[in-house]
Design a protein around this motif. Sequence first.
Motif, PDB file in Angstrom:
ATOM      1  N   ASN A   1      -0.143  -9.268   6.453  1.00 22.99           N
ATOM      2  CA  ASN A   1       0.518  -8.833   7.692  1.00 22.99           C
ATOM      3  C   ASN A   1       1.424  -7.620   7.489  1.00 22.99           C
ATOM      4  N   TYR A   2       1.375  -7.040   6.291  1.00 26.63           N
ATOM      5  CA  TYR A   2       2.083  -5.775   6.030  1.00 26.63           C
ATOM      6  C   TYR A   2       1.021  -4.819   5.487  1.00 26.63           C
ATOM      7  N   ALA A   3       0.940  -3.623   6.065  1.00 30.69           N
ATOM      8  CA  ALA A   3      -0.145  -2.696   5.710  1.00 30.69           C
ATOM      9  C   ALA A   3      -0.132  -2.349   4.219  1.00 30.69           C
ATOM     10  N   ALA A   4       1.045  -2.107   3.655  1.00 35.34           N
ATOM     11  CA  ALA A   4       1.103  -1.715   2.239  1.00 35.34           C
ATOM     12  C   ALA A   4       0.671  -2.872   1.338  1.00 35.34           C
ATOM     13  N   HIS A   5       0.936  -4.107   1.766  1.00 38.14           N
ATOM     14  CA  HIS A   5       0.481  -5.262   0.989  1.00 38.14           C
ATOM     15  C   HIS A   5      -1.035  -5.437   1.127  1.00 38.14           C
ATOM     16  N   ALA A   6      -1.559  -5.188   2.325  1.00 36.18           N
ATOM     17  CA  ALA A   6      -3.021  -5.236   2.504  1.00 36.18           C
ATOM     18  C   ALA A   6      -3.667  -4.208   1.579  1.00 36.18           C
ATOM     19  N   ALA A   7      -3.090  -3.007   1.536  1.00 43.29           N
ATOM     20  CA  ALA A   7      -3.659  -1.940   0.700  1.00 43.29           C
ATOM     21  C   ALA A   7      -3.631  -2.310  -0.780  1.00 43.29           C
ATOM     22  N   GLU A   8      -2.502  -2.855  -1.254  1.00 43.46           N
ATOM     23  CA  GLU A   8      -2.416  -3.212  -2.682  1.00 43.46           C
ATOM     24  C   GLU A   8      -3.379  -4.347  -3.019  1.00 43.46           C
ATOM     25  N   SER A   9      -3.578  -5.264  -2.049  1.00 42.14           N
ATOM     26  CA  SER A   9      -4.465  -6.412  -2.290  1.00 42.14           C
ATOM     27  C   SER A   9      -5.922  -5.971  -2.420  1.00 42.14           C
ATOM     28  N   TYR A  10      -6.366  -5.110  -1.522  1.00 45.18           N
ATOM     29  CA  TYR A  10      -7.751  -4.620  -1.605  1.00 45.18           C
ATOM     30  C   TYR A  10      -7.931  -3.738  -2.839  1.00 45.18           C
ATOM     31  N   SER A  11      -6.940  -2.898  -3.105  1.00 41.20           N
ATOM     32  CA  SER A  11      -7.025  -1.981  -4.235  1.00 41.20           C
ATOM     33  C   SER A  11      -7.153  -2.739  -5.557  1.00 41.20           C
TER      34      SER A  11
ATOM     35  N   ARG B   1      -8.599  -5.405  -6.067  1.00 41.36           N
ATOM     36  CA  ARG B   1      -9.957  -5.954  -6.200  1.00 41.36           C
ATOM     37  C   ARG B   1     -11.001  -4.844  -6.207  1.00 41.36           C
ATOM     38  N   GLY B   2     -10.541  -3.583  -6.226  1.00 40.57           N
ATOM     39  CA  GLY B   2     -11.467  -2.464  -6.252  1.00 40.57           C
ATOM     40  C   GLY B   2     -12.184  -2.260  -4.932  1.00 40.57           C
ATOM     41  N   GLN B   3     -11.544  -2.694  -3.851  1.00 40.81           N
ATOM     42  CA  GLN B   3     -12.175  -2.580  -2.533  1.00 40.81           C
ATOM     43  C   GLN B   3     -11.398  -1.623  -1.642  1.00 40.81           C
ATOM     44  N   ALA B   4     -12.093  -1.069  -0.640  1.00 39.58           N
ATOM     45  CA  ALA B   4     -11.429  -0.210   0.336  1.00 39.58           C
ATOM     46  C   ALA B   4     -10.554  -1.067   1.254  1.00 39.58           C
ATOM     47  N   THR B   5      -9.403  -0.529   1.605  1.00 31.77           N
ATOM     48  CA  THR B   5      -8.455  -1.272   2.436  1.00 31.77           C
ATOM     49  C   THR B   5      -8.988  -1.461   3.858  1.00 31.77           C
ATOM     50  N   VAL B   6      -8.838  -2.691   4.339  1.00 34.15           N
ATOM     51  CA  VAL B   6      -9.151  -2.989   5.739  1.00 34.15           C
ATOM     52  C   VAL B   6      -7.877  -3.547   6.363  1.00 34.15           C
ATOM     53  N   ILE B   7      -7.293  -2.816   7.294  1.00 32.79           N
ATOM     54  CA  ILE B   7      -6.084  -3.306   7.961  1.00 32.79           C
ATOM     55  C   ILE B   7      -6.515  -4.314   9.025  1.00 32.79           C
TER      56      ILE B   7
END
Length: 289
Positions: free
Chosen positions: A81-91, A93-99
Amino acid sequence: MKLITYTQQGHVHIGAVQGDGVVDLTAVAPNMLTLIEMGADGLAQATAVLQAEGTAVPLHTVHLRAPIPIPRRNVMCLGLNYAAHAAESYSARGQATVIPTAPIVFTKATTAVSGPTDPIPYDPAISTEIDWEAELGVVIGLAGKNIPTAAAMQHVFGYMVINDVSARDLQMRGKQYFKGKSLDGHCPTGPWIVTRDELPDPGNLRVTCRVNGVTKQDGTTSQMIFDIPAIIAYLSRGMTLLPGDIIATGTPQGVGFARTPPEFLRPGDVLESEIEGIGVLRNPVNGNR
Ligand code: MG
């Protein structure tokens, strides 16, 4: 009001923190869930007890429990529910960020709920990837279904600090988060419920998390993708929210698994979770218990 559940000489009480003291509110209600269910009448009675000076005992002499030690049902949690946390989580795992374009909701078992100083059990046979997520917790007061966004805040009883402690190895292994989010002691809460009237702007509070005094997370609730009214409106669509329901509103960036190299809690660590205007949880990581 800062409402607590505490143990004193082996007895469990509810009370309110007043300065450095605790005023017993057990005469108003036998437990926190009942007090919350009493609504405005319960808070009025509690206020009357406080104003009648009460019999305050020093705060440091009581043991603080989870404000709601045994919730009626699972803690409802927002994921990413925080964009920067979504980005770090996908990153990580080597995945592109999905907000997220709709709230991601999972739950934590009631048995995971613990108090503001309770140890976080550590058993390497169960998990070796225990991670932190400091979050603003919202406690529902007034029951409701299909709550409009504009009326959502009227359904809030108060706020507390939560750490959505997560066993990442268990969380990532399955397709559902539940197991990895629900180990005993993996939901420290408290140190008290700050009633809604005392925190008029919950949408702009600093959220920090420290491990052994080193800051790992430092965000603000203004960074939420879905804010508190949006979360309550979404959760209550076709599903009744009940007094005492607990919502963990998501975590800012800085969690352990997304760090380079990844970091996880170890026995002897001290996890501190703090929210401006509420307080601090200080939970040591233990071995087996
Ligand atoms: Mg979380």
